[in-house]
Design a protein around this motif. Structure first.
Motif, PDB file in Angstrom:
ATOM      1  N   SER A 100      43.533  47.344  29.420  1.00 23.62           N
ATOM      2  CA  SER A 100      42.462  46.932  28.647  1.00 23.62           C
ATOM      3  C   SER A 100      42.388  45.245  28.693  1.00 23.62           C
ATOM      4  N   MET A 101      43.676  44.534  28.514  1.00 24.22           N
ATOM      5  CA  MET A 101      43.833  43.406  28.314  1.00 24.22           C
ATOM      6  C   MET A 101      43.240  42.451  29.500  1.00 24.22           C
ATOM      7  N   MET A 102      43.640  43.243  30.786  1.00 25.71           N
ATOM      8  CA  MET A 102      43.087  42.787  32.068  1.00 25.71           C
ATOM      9  C   MET A 102      41.683  42.251  31.955  1.00 25.71           C
ATOM     10  N   LEU A 103      40.987  43.293  31.374  1.00 22.75           N
ATOM     11  CA  LEU A 103      39.370  42.892  31.498  1.00 22.75           C
ATOM     12  C   LEU A 103      39.320  41.942  30.690  1.00 22.75           C
ATOM     13  N   ASP A 104      39.835  41.844  29.264  1.00 22.06           N
ATOM     14  CA  ASP A 104      39.677  40.754  28.343  1.00 22.06           C
ATOM     15  C   ASP A 104      40.071  39.516  28.929  1.00 22.06           C
ATOM     16  N   PHE A 105      41.179  39.355  29.483  1.00 22.55           N
ATOM     17  CA  PHE A 105      41.803  38.103  30.272  1.00 22.55           C
ATOM     18  C   PHE A 105      40.483  37.664  31.225  1.00 22.55           C
ATOM     19  N   CYS A 106      40.100  38.589  32.106  1.00 25.66           N
ATOM     20  CA  CYS A 106      39.257  38.098  33.191  1.00 25.66           C
ATOM     21  C   CYS A 106      37.891  37.696  32.540  1.00 25.66           C
ATOM     22  N   LYS A 107      37.407  38.307  31.497  1.00 26.69           N
ATOM     23  CA  LYS A 107      36.147  37.915  30.867  1.00 26.69           C
ATOM     24  C   LYS A 107      36.229  36.754  30.119  1.00 26.69           C
ATOM     25  N   THR A 108      37.449  36.338  29.540  1.00 28.31           N
ATOM     26  CA  THR A 108      37.428  35.144  28.808  1.00 28.31           C
ATOM     27  C   THR A 108      38.151  33.788  29.294  1.00 28.31           C
ATOM     28  N   MET A 109      38.882  34.021  30.434  1.00 21.51           N
ATOM     29  CA  MET A 109      39.551  32.859  30.971  1.00 21.51           C
ATOM     30  C   MET A 109      38.786  32.095  32.000  1.00 21.51           C
ATOM     31  N   GLN A 110      38.848  30.833  31.989  1.00 24.49           N
ATOM     32  CA  GLN A 110      38.306  29.992  32.913  1.00 24.49           C
ATOM     33  C   GLN A 110      38.752  30.029  34.349  1.00 24.49           C
ATOM     34  N   PRO A 111      38.075  29.976  35.416  1.00 17.38           N
ATOM     35  CA  PRO A 111      38.812  30.340  36.533  1.00 17.38           C
ATOM     36  C   PRO A 111      39.872  29.043  37.074  1.00 17.38           C
ATOM     37  N   ASP A 112      39.806  28.010  36.266  1.00 21.01           N
ATOM     38  CA  ASP A 112      40.917  27.122  36.492  1.00 21.01           C
ATOM     39  C   ASP A 112      42.017  27.183  35.436  1.00 21.01           C
ATOM     40  N   LEU A 113      41.898  28.341  34.576  1.00 23.34           N
ATOM     41  CA  LEU A 113      43.091  28.569  33.482  1.00 23.34           C
ATOM     42  C   LEU A 113      42.947  27.495  32.434  1.00 23.34           C
ATOM     43  N   SER A 114      42.091  26.888  32.486  1.00 20.03           N
ATOM     44  CA  SER A 114      42.367  25.527  31.218  1.00 20.03           C
ATOM     45  C   SER A 114      42.099  25.778  30.011  1.00 20.03           C
ATOM     46  N   ASN A 115      41.639  27.281  29.785  1.00 22.07           N
ATOM     47  CA  ASN A 115      41.807  27.659  28.160  1.00 22.07           C
ATOM     48  C   ASN A 115      42.987  28.675  27.951  1.00 22.07           C
ATOM     49  N   TYR A 116      43.739  28.635  28.868  1.00 20.41           N
ATOM     50  CA  TYR A 116      44.858  29.587  28.821  1.00 20.41           C
ATOM     51  C   TYR A 116      46.092  28.912  27.773  1.00 20.41           C
TER      52      TYR A 116
END
Length: 286
Positions: free
Chosen positions: A236-252
């Motif tokens: 479930s959280m894999m989909l949330d991660f892919c939907k919300t995360m910027q390609p460069d992971l800058s918002n991680y």
């Protein structure tokens, strides 16, 4: 592991039939496909049942097995390498990978009002366009203003699109329904998890085309080779991660409670110094 490989594994564990039986089934399936393609017919429960019998496993009455499932997809010109076999399973309410019980088939085709291959394939491609390719939704026939002098013939829907229009009203919710269904489909009855090879195959056709960061995650999983199972929470959280995360992971942010595998992915993808710098910058801005 591609979806095709999963289906092949299932097929190879199935009982082999004699050549004459396979030949008869193949000819019958091709004949049904050509007939359906040449002249689409209105929904008929009898035709839906006859179509099921075309692909029914001769050794398991009342069931379409992996071989019949593969023939069905082939006759509908649906690639076994993509997500459409999963969309088909979803719409047929399948409870096992690459298998349909007759009751599941009759329920699914009845809801769609699709009793021939042409109509069924059209319904599946509509869902692929809507949920996987993010194309604009098909508009209801009555919602398009008619040109002056136009006739009303041909305005009827080719199948029952009620569910399609519900999905179109909230595409994110509909995609998650499909996504969650696939976990249940892939999970062995006696297990709470699915194996990583199966999860990766599903992610590659369901998530990667919509969210490119999934391709990086799959590369990470393949390179590490140490992750063996996927829990429902990770799925479930894999989909949330892919939907919300910027390609460069800058918002991680390390403050978010992502599964440890995703934290490991970030550490692998993003240099530790850059990650720390990003967190410092956020704090300084505050």
């Amino acid at each position: 592991m591609p979806i095709l490989s999963l289906l092949c594994c299932l097929r190879n564990t199935h009982n082999d039939h004699d050549d004459s039986s396979n030949g008869a089934t193949t000819i019958s399936a091709k004949t049904a496909a050509k007939k359906a393609s040449a002249k689409p017919e209105p929904y008929s429960e009898q035709h839906a049942r006859e179509l099921f019998k075309t692909y029914e496993d001769p050794d398991s009455p009342g069931e379409i097995g992996p071989e019949g499932f593969e023939k069905l997809c082939t006759d509908m010109e649906i690639s076994l390498e993509g997500a459409l076999p999963l969309v088909l399973a979803w719409q047929m309410h399948a409870t096992e990978m690459a298998k349909f019980k007759e009751s599941e088939w009759m329920q699914g085709t009845g809801e769609l009002r699709a009793s021939n291959l042409h109509t069924l394939a059209l319904a599946l491609h509509d869902l692929e366009d809507l949920l996987l390719l993010d194309k604009p939704p098909v508009q209801p026939s009555g919602s398009v203003p008619k040109k002056k002098g136009a006739t009303t013939s041909g305005a009827a829907e080719p199948y029952n699109r009620n569910k399609y229009y519900e999905y179109a009203a909230d595409k994110n919710k509909a995609f998650r329904l499909l996504y969650n269904f696939c976990f249940a489909l892939a999970k062995p009855p006696t297990s709470r998890n699915i194996d990583m090879d199966t999860a990766s195959a599903f992610w590659s056709v369901l998530v990667a085309p919509k969210y490119p960061i999934m391709k990086d995650i799959l590369e990470f999983i393949n390179e590490k080779g140490s992750y063996k199972g996927v829990t429902k929470d990770l799925w479930s959280m894999m989909l949330d991660f892919c939907k919300t995360m910027q390609p460069d992971l800058s918002n991680y942010s390390t403050d978010e409670a992502w599964p440890s595998m995703l934290d490991d992915f970030v550490a692998w993808k993003k240099p530790a110094g850059a990650a720390q710098e990003g967190n410092v910058n956020v704090e300084d801005d505050n």
